[in-house]
Design an enzyme around this catalytic site. Structure first.
Site, PDB file in Angstrom:
ATOM      1  CG  ASN A  57      -0.411   0.727   2.407  1.00 39.52           C
ATOM      2  OD1 ASN A  57      -0.464   1.957   2.496  1.00 39.52           O
ATOM      3  ND2 ASN A  57       0.167  -0.037   3.333  1.00 39.52           N
ATOM      4  CB  ILE A  59      -2.686   5.059   2.190  1.00 38.78           C
ATOM      5  CG1 ILE A  59      -3.176   3.606   2.093  1.00 38.78           C
ATOM      6  CG2 ILE A  59      -3.850   6.026   2.429  1.00 38.78           C
ATOM      7  CD1 ILE A  59      -4.137   3.293   0.993  1.00 38.78           C
ATOM      8  CG  ASN A  87      -0.695   5.722  13.736  1.00 38.06           C
ATOM      9  OD1 ASN A  87      -0.287   6.491  12.867  1.00 38.06           O
ATOM     10  ND2 ASN A  87      -0.061   4.603  14.030  1.00 38.06           N
ATOM     11  CB  CYS A 118       4.381   6.312   7.561  1.00 37.31           C
ATOM     12  SG  CYS A 118       3.412   6.183   6.046  1.00 37.31           S
ATOM     13  N   GLY A 205       0.728  -8.055   5.569  1.00 36.25           N
ATOM     14  CA  GLY A 205       0.064  -9.337   5.366  1.00 36.25           C
ATOM     15  C   GLY A 205       0.952 -10.520   5.724  1.00 36.25           C
ATOM     16  N   GLY A 232       1.173  -9.419   9.629  1.00 39.71           N
ATOM     17  CA  GLY A 232       0.755 -10.683   9.036  1.00 39.71           C
ATOM     18  C   GLY A 232      -0.082 -11.570   9.923  1.00 39.71           C
TER      19      GLY A 232
END
Ligand SMILES: Cc1cc2nc3c(=O)[nH]c(=O)nc-3n(C[C@H](O)[C@H](O)[C@H](O)COP(=O)(O)O)c2cc1C
Length: 294
Positions: A57, A59, A87, A118, A205, A232
């Protein structure tokens, strides 16, 4: 807990409670989307790419900004039984301090998770978390600005996570969340260019579980703070692995995007495991796998 960025603000856009969908009031906490001082639109599309056993991702911290969060979301949270942890993310150390100051004492906000990890923003983000000195500076600034519990979320994109974790612990963190996403890329072969609008993304994941587990295991050896395992986790046995590696709690991200009841299924599965093993207290399991190798 739900992991940041994977269940928004814990409610549907129409303000209906998410809790009636998946019974989130039974969870330990909801961690809301990464929040910045000003609203952000995030990165160009596409922002998601599926990978083998994972998700990339980018975002880019799309969010409504802290003032709207305090005005529109926190009053709803204050009526919930489940604690909501905000967060927070900034471009500078001062941004983090200001965010912490604004959120201190706001009804409905039960804690802060400091996102120094991030991978999808140009300034700040994982840069702070990759280095023990800057990670400690951000932590100390947040600590000084709030009396709320401070969780610091670490990045796996660093050479020595135990050193970063130690520095953050010494700077006043109450708990550590391990880990955020791993930096990755996907190429669209028909266009012969990177698939994501932002070029790079963060991998999450099942694909990252062994990495996250290793980082919890390593940090548990050196840091005496509660660790929150993340990366995950899809099933109760995944969660139990993290607990045995040294985590006191876990967060579920990507799995909840596939199956919204995954966090509750994991919680119920842990209870079943404990009953089967005749255990009263989860503390009996925390770090047990590491201690056996001492
Ligand atoms: C779509 C998406 C958005 C995310 N947004 C944030 C965020 O705003 N702040 C943050 O700290 N982590 C964010 N993360 C990272 C997750 O909270 C989590 O650390 C990571 O996905 C690993 O856990 P998982 O494998 O269970 O998803 C995001 C992850 C995804 C998939």
């Amino acid at each position: 807990m739900t992991a940041s960025g994977t269940c928004g603000y814990g409610m549907e856009d129409n303000q209906e409670e998410y809790s009636h969908l998946v019974g989130t009031e039974k969870l330990g906490a909801i961690i809301c989307k990464g929040t910045t001082l000003k609203p952000r639109d995030g990165n160009p599309q596409p922002r998601l790419a599926e990978t083998a056993s994972g998700l990339l991702n980018s975002i880019g911290l799309q969010n409504i900004g802290v003032d709207a969060l305090i005005k529109e979301k926190a009053p709803i949270w204050s009526g919930w039984r489940v604690p909501v942890i905000v967060n927070i993310a900034g471009d500078t150390i001062d941004d983090y301090a200001q965010l912490a100051g604004k959120l201190d004492g706001v009804a409905g906000v039960s804690g802060l998770e400091v996102n120094i990890s991030c991978p999808n923003v140009k300034a700040g983000g994982a840069e702070f978390g990759a280095n023990p000195e800057s990670a400690a500076e951000v932590t100390a600034a947040v600590r000084a600005a709030t009396s709320l519990p401070v969780l610091v979320k670490l990045t796996p994109n660093t050479t020595d996570i135990a050193r970063v974790a130690t520095a953050v612990a010494e700077a006043g963190a109450d708990a550590l969340t391990l880990i955020n996403t791993l930096k990755g890329i996907a190429i669209d072969i028909s266009r012969r260019r990177p698939l994501l609008g932002n070029i790079t993304g963060g991998l999450s994941g099942p694909a990252i579980k062994p990495v996250a587990l290793y980082m919890v295991y390593e940090v548990a050896k050196t840091v005496n703070l509660p660790l929150i395992g993340c990366g995950g986790i899809t099933t109760a046995s995944d969660a139990i692995e993290f607990i045995m590696a040294g985590a006191s709690a876990v967060q579920i991200g990507t799995a909840g995007m596939v199956n919204p009841s995954a966090p509750l299924d994991v919680l119920n599965g842990i209870k079943e495991f404990m009953e089967k093993e005749g255990m009263e207290d989860i503390a009996e399991l925390i770090g047990v796998a590491g201690r056996q190798n001492d």
